[in-house]
Design an enzyme around this catalytic site. Structure first.
Site, PDB file in Angstrom:
ATOM      1  N   THR A  57      -6.737   6.299   0.845  1.00  0.00           N
ATOM      2  CA  THR A  57      -7.998   6.830   0.347  1.00  0.00           C
ATOM      3  C   THR A  57      -8.110   6.589  -1.155  1.00  0.00           C
ATOM      4  O   THR A  57      -7.180   6.884  -1.908  1.00  0.00           O
ATOM      5  CB  THR A  57      -8.095   8.341   0.631  1.00  0.00           C
ATOM      6  OG1 THR A  57      -7.995   8.551   2.040  1.00  0.00           O
ATOM      7  CG2 THR A  57      -9.402   8.913   0.118  1.00  0.00           C
ATOM      8  N   CYS A  60       9.437   4.839 -19.456  1.00  0.00           N
ATOM      9  CA  CYS A  60      10.015   4.881 -18.111  1.00  0.00           C
ATOM     10  C   CYS A  60      11.537   4.914 -18.121  1.00  0.00           C
ATOM     11  O   CYS A  60      12.166   5.156 -17.098  1.00  0.00           O
ATOM     12  CB  CYS A  60       9.522   3.679 -17.296  1.00  0.00           C
ATOM     13  SG  CYS A  60       7.741   3.685 -17.053  1.00  0.00           S
TER      14      CYS A  60
END
Length: 378
Positions: free
Chosen positions: A239, A325
């Protein structure tokens, strides 16, 4: 609470207020699922996604049909590299990348190596640059794809992606670029470049987190990495994050309007920061090319200092010692190590990245604070 001045725009950017305003209706009033085309709620959401796709494509000079929305650059990179390999195994299993890539590329390559792919990881020169000739010498008959980032997240170094892409296409090899740090900071043209796949994240150019894109040239065969609905022209099921997509589209629109003037203003501030530090601290040096780099980034080595202690002592500034990260890692920067720096020099290096909301007053205050802290620690 008094927040420190923010000099970590390469880690993430604040959502521009104009972007936030564009997103808000899609959390409430226009909450529909873009795949529910049979009623007005879904149609309104689909219309917003189509508009955002065109806005992002316009910034990148790409066809909107080439844009597949994802959750961010890491997913885009995984989809691009793994998807190309799965769809083209008969063509080869050899991939070429460089040692200064983001871990999203390097870790994906390591994963593919465990699945039988052959990976060549090129080392850059001391400026962080590789050449098209260097890439061409690494190409084999089995080479399937070359992945070279457009702009390095730690040093800002710009690779010659046009020349590298031309070499790739000369040998019938696909070319992917991680353009996460480049989008919105320097001009990019997907249509006129030899790039087959381009990855990006919205939160690097004043859009929201959790949304990005993989731009895929129409002729490129790609196998989806998640199944369940064949969204995004069968490339990425799930979605759609309509508010996030609206945000990345509006962020792209703003960048297109402001890119030239913003780059000029920010590069002047970056140069002011850099010059002020180097003039007063003789042991400070810049890591990476000063000719080929992003307008907002400088990576400075403060030789002889414990980088962790320096980072903690700069309590008036938000800066980093590498990629967001890998900030939890105690290892020295793999980027700086690949450029030939020793562990000690890599540990002593900090990245300063400026952005849309950086002011001259903040730069002047940062210079004073950095010089004071470094002199105290020496």
């Amino acid at each position: 609470m008094n927040y420190p001045a923010y000099f970590d725009y390469n880690a993430t950017t604040p959502v521009d207020p104009v972007v936030l305003e564009s997103m808000l209706p899609y959390f409430g009033l226009h909450f529909g699922n873009a795949a529910s085309r049979t009623h007005v709620f879904g149609a309104k959401a689909e219309e917003a996604v189509d508009k955002a796709r065109k806005q992002l494509a316009r910034l990148l000079d790409a066809d909107p049909k080439e844009v597949a929305f994802t959750s961010g650059a890491t997913e885009s990179i995984n989809l691009g590299l793994k998807g190309v390999w799965e769809a083209n195994r008969q063509r080869g299993n050899h991939f070429i990348t460089i040692a200064t890539e983001h871990k999203a590329v390097l870790d994906t390559c390591e994963h593919m190596a465990r699945q039988g792919a052959e990976i060549t990881c090129l080392r850059p020169d001391s400026d962080g640059l590789i050449t098209a000739d260097q890439v061409e010498r690494a190409i084999k008959p089995t080479t399937l794809l070359i992945s070279v980032m457009a702009a390095n997240n730690e040093t800002g170094v710009l690779q010659p992606i046009q020349a590298i892409g031309e070499v790739a296409h000369k040998h019938g090899v696909l070319f992917h670029t991680d353009a996460t740090q480049a989008v919105g900071k320097i001009p990019l043209s997907f249509a006129s470049s030899p790039i087959d796949l381009l990855s990006l994240s919205g939160h690097k150019f004043y859009g929201p987190k959790g949304v990005g894109a993989l731009v895929v040239r129409k002729s490129t065969m790609l196998t989806a990495q998640q199944d369940g609905g064949r969204h995004e022209r069968g490339r990425r099921s799930g979605t759609l994050n309509v508010p996030g997509i609206v945000g990345i589209g509006e962020a792209a629109r703003l960048c297109q309007l402001q890119l030239t003037n913003e780059a000029s203003r920010i590069s002047a501030l970056r140069d002011q920061l850099e010059a002020g530090i180097l003039a007063q601290l003789p042991n400070a040096t810049v890591n990476g090319s000063r000719q080929f780099r992003l307008p907002n980034t400088t990576n400075i080595c403060f030789a002889g200092l414990d980088g962790e202690l320096l980072l903690l002592s700069l309590n008036e500034l938000a800066v980093s010692n590498g990629s967001a990260c890998t900030s939890a890692s105690t290892d020295p920067s793999h980027v700086l190590k690949a450029m030939g720096l020793s562990d000690d020099l890599a540990y002593s290096s900090l990245r300063f990245s400026l952005g849309r909301f950086t002011t001259e007053a903040e730069v002047e205050a940062a210079i004073r604070h950095i010089v004071s802290v470094v002199n105290r620690l020496h």
